[in-house]
Design an enzyme around this catalytic site. Structure first.
Site, PDB file in Angstrom:
ATOM      1  N   ASP A   1       3.357  -4.395   8.108  1.00 47.75           N
ATOM      2  CA  ASP A   1       2.150  -3.603   7.936  1.00 47.75           C
ATOM      3  C   ASP A   1       0.975  -4.546   8.195  1.00 47.75           C
ATOM      4  OD1 ASP A   1      -0.126  -2.383   7.028  1.00 47.75           O
ATOM      5  OD2 ASP A   1       0.731  -1.645   5.150  1.00 47.75           O
TER       6      ASP A   1
ATOM      7  N   LYS B   1     -10.237  -0.272  10.838  1.00 50.81           N
ATOM      8  CA  LYS B   1     -10.403  -1.453   9.996  1.00 50.81           C
ATOM      9  C   LYS B   1     -10.759  -2.682  10.823  1.00 50.81           C
ATOM     10  CE  LYS B   1      -7.062   0.136   6.520  1.00 50.81           C
ATOM     11  NZ  LYS B   1      -7.872   0.472   5.363  1.00 50.81           N
TER      12      LYS B   1
ATOM     13  N   GLN C   1      -4.262  -4.852   7.250  1.00 47.31           N
ATOM     14  CA  GLN C   1      -5.285  -5.803   6.808  1.00 47.31           C
ATOM     15  C   GLN C   1      -5.262  -7.105   7.601  1.00 47.31           C
ATOM     16  OE1 GLN C   1      -7.692  -5.107   4.810  1.00 47.31           O
ATOM     17  NE2 GLN C   1      -6.941  -3.150   4.052  1.00 47.31           N
TER      18      GLN C   1
ATOM     19  N   HIS D   1       0.876  -1.179   0.000  1.00 45.76           N
ATOM     20  CA  HIS D   1       0.000   0.000   0.000  1.00 45.76           C
ATOM     21  C   HIS D   1       0.914   1.230   0.000  1.00 45.76           C
ATOM     22  CE1 HIS D   1      -2.819   2.929   1.788  1.00 45.76           C
ATOM     23  NE2 HIS D   1      -3.796   2.108   1.473  1.00 45.76           N
TER      24      HIS D   1
HETATM   25  C1  LIG Z   1      -2.213  -2.828   3.643  1.00 39.86           C
HETATM   26  C2  LIG Z   1      -2.542  -1.445   4.100  1.00 39.86           C
HETATM   27  N1  LIG Z   1      -1.601  -0.693   4.679  1.00 39.86           N
HETATM   28  C3  LIG Z   1      -1.850   0.543   5.115  1.00 39.86           C
HETATM   29  C4  LIG Z   1      -3.087   1.104   4.993  1.00 39.86           C
HETATM   30  C5  LIG Z   1      -3.310   2.496   5.494  1.00 39.86           C
HETATM   31  O1  LIG Z   1      -4.222   2.492   6.531  1.00 39.86           O
HETATM   32  P1  LIG Z   1      -4.736   3.893   7.115  1.00 39.86           P
HETATM   33  O2  LIG Z   1      -5.408   4.579   5.966  1.00 39.86           O
HETATM   34  O3  LIG Z   1      -5.665   3.506   8.207  1.00 39.86           O
HETATM   35  O4  LIG Z   1      -3.538   4.618   7.558  1.00 39.86           O
HETATM   36  C6  LIG Z   1      -4.111   0.383   4.392  1.00 39.86           C
HETATM   37  C7  LIG Z   1      -5.431   0.989   4.185  1.00 39.86           C
HETATM   38  O5  LIG Z   1      -6.210   0.574   3.365  1.00 39.86           O
HETATM   39  C8  LIG Z   1      -3.840  -0.926   3.945  1.00 39.86           C
HETATM   40  O6  LIG Z   1      -4.786  -1.668   3.383  1.00 39.86           O
END
Ligand SMILES: Cc1ncc(COP(=O)(O)O)c(C=O)c1O
Length: 420
Positions: free
Chosen positions: A202, A228, A205, A125
């Site tokens: 990370d 989430k 998810q 991401h």
């Molecule tokens: C794999 C992954 N990393 C990081 C994020 C970022 O999360 P946030 O927007 O809550 O910071 C997301 C959000 O969809 C994600 O799916």
């Protein structure tokens, strides 16, 4: 599944009763954010009605109650991922993005130098990509990424080739938000450590959808977001091993994160306050606790089993529709509940609009993973993503709505794509 009563679960989520364009809401955008149970909503209201005060500094009753509730959330978040020292190793941030930026800045600025390498994967991401690009610019470190195969899985031989004695940090998602792929982060952490590097996972998810144990993974950092996993927006968690957090300088400066301040210099507070400058998001952190309670009461193994079943059902149902192209692993046991697909040569935005008219919420676009889109050779995909309250009937509704889209935009488009 014993104890997993989906009708009862759904009754806890008021929003699931609403209609969209006159149709029952089918919410399949859980990878973006999940809905909130009554327990979380009530906790927020209770805080503002009965406990609202700034934490840590006040000596009055309200401040003490708010502080105790805030710290209780920290303990619960730590216990949820099996942190050894929740009181020191759990930092509250705004979201996963801020957690990763904290590490990139506070750890990266101090420990990265020209020639060092930062390794991530081809499916990250943007949140686990741009912070590293920025810190590479300021430190002179180099970025490397581990390739994926055509099924959307990490190529292990490439991980072996990319993680070397030059590597200082490996930063990889445990579960892809597009492909759903579950990555072998425990093995990657072992590889990183053998090379003298540290490992950031990370968990945006993975933490909401499967049991995650930081001591079992032996990762050095884990980042995830409350929103989430049934909790409020505006709350992120950064887990870090105590000795590494201790060795880092602060990320943001200000109130709460200091011990002694003169006009010229300061000494910093102990963990975790060193990394929580200013007034935090008290109400939402406190209302994160009932979200964790909710997940624990259902059990993460049961949630994972439910999601494997519904995801496999969705993969099979979508694969049976002529003109659908699926991305990522086909076996739900290898992935989380995110199913990316395209339908003929319909643009995913058009598809999403047609589905919305049917009451169905999916995601369409690049999913904050533009390099991955290029690797898949698409500009965008549609994505249905499931959570603990989704039912098979909602997958059926999605598949039926594809037929509506097909009628609206013409069979030719899907047939053409199917023939490609
Ligand atoms: C794999 C992954 N990393 C990081 C994020 C970022 O999360 P946030 O927007 O809550 O910071 C997301 C959000 O969809 C994600 O799916």
């Amino acid at each position: 599944m014993t104890g997993y009563d989906i009708d009862q679960i759904r009754r806890d989520f008021p929003i699931l009763d609403r209609k969209v364009h006159g149709k029952p809401l089918v919410y399949l955008d859980n990878a973006a954010t999940t809905q909130k149970p009554r327990q979380v909503i009530d906790r927020l209201v209770h805080y503002y009605e009965h406990e609202n005060a700034n934490i840590h500094r006040g000596l009055h009753t309200l401040a003490e109650e708010a502080t105790a509730a805030y710290e209780e959330s920290r303990r619960k978040a730590g216990a949820f991922i099996n942190a050894a020292h929740p009181d020191e190793e759990i930092i509250f941030t705004r979201n996963t993005t801020e957690s990763i930026n904290l590490v990139a800045n506070a750890w990266g600025r101090k420990f990265l130098k020209p020639g060092d390498e930062i390794v991530f994967s081809a499916m990250e991401h943007h949140s686990n990509l741009i912070p590293w690009q920025l810190i590479a610019l300021t430190t002179g470190a180099t970025l490397r990424f581990i390739e994926i195969d055509d099924d959307g899985k990490l190529i292990w031989d490439d991980a072996l080739a990319k993680i070397t004695e030059k590597t200082k940090i490996v930063a990889v998602t445990q579960m892809s938000n597009v492909l759903g792929t579950i990555n072998p982060v425990r093995e990657l952490a072992a590889l990183a450590h053998a090379a003298g590097a540290i490992m950031l996972v990370d968990g945006a998810q993975s933490v909401p959808h499967m049991p995650v144990d930081v001591r079992d993974l032996d990762c050095d950092f884990l980042a995830f977001s409350s929103h989430k996993m049934l909790g409020p927006t505006g709350v992120g968690v950064l887990y870090g091993k105590r000795d590494i957090l201790d060795a880092m300088d602060p990320f943001l400066g200000g109130g709460e994160m200091i011990k002694r301040v003169t006009y010229e210099s300061s000494t910093y507070a102990d963990l975790p306050n060193k990394f929580e400058a200013g007034t935090p998001n008290i109400a939402d952190v406190i209302a994160f606790a009932p979200a964790i309670d909710y997940l624990e009461a259902l059990g993460m193994d049961a949630i994972r089993a439910h999601e494997i079943a519904i995801t496999q059902y969705a993969i099979d149902a979508l694969a049976a529709v002529e003109g659908v192209t699926l991305y990522g692993p086909r076996d739900a046991a290898d992935k989380g509940g995110a199913v990316a697909f395209n339908y003929g040569d319909l643009h995913p935005h058009d598809l999403s609009q047609v589905l919305d008219a049917e009451g169905i919420a999916i995601r369409a676009g690049h999913h904050c993973a533009q390099p991955l889109m290029r690797r898949l050779d698409v500009v965008a995909t549609a994505r249905a993503s499931f959570y603990l309250y989704n039912r098979r009937e909602e997958v059926d509704a999605l598949v039926e709505a594809l037929a509506v889209a097909d009628r609206m935009f013409g069979n030719a488009s899907t047939a053409r794509a199917a023939a490609r």
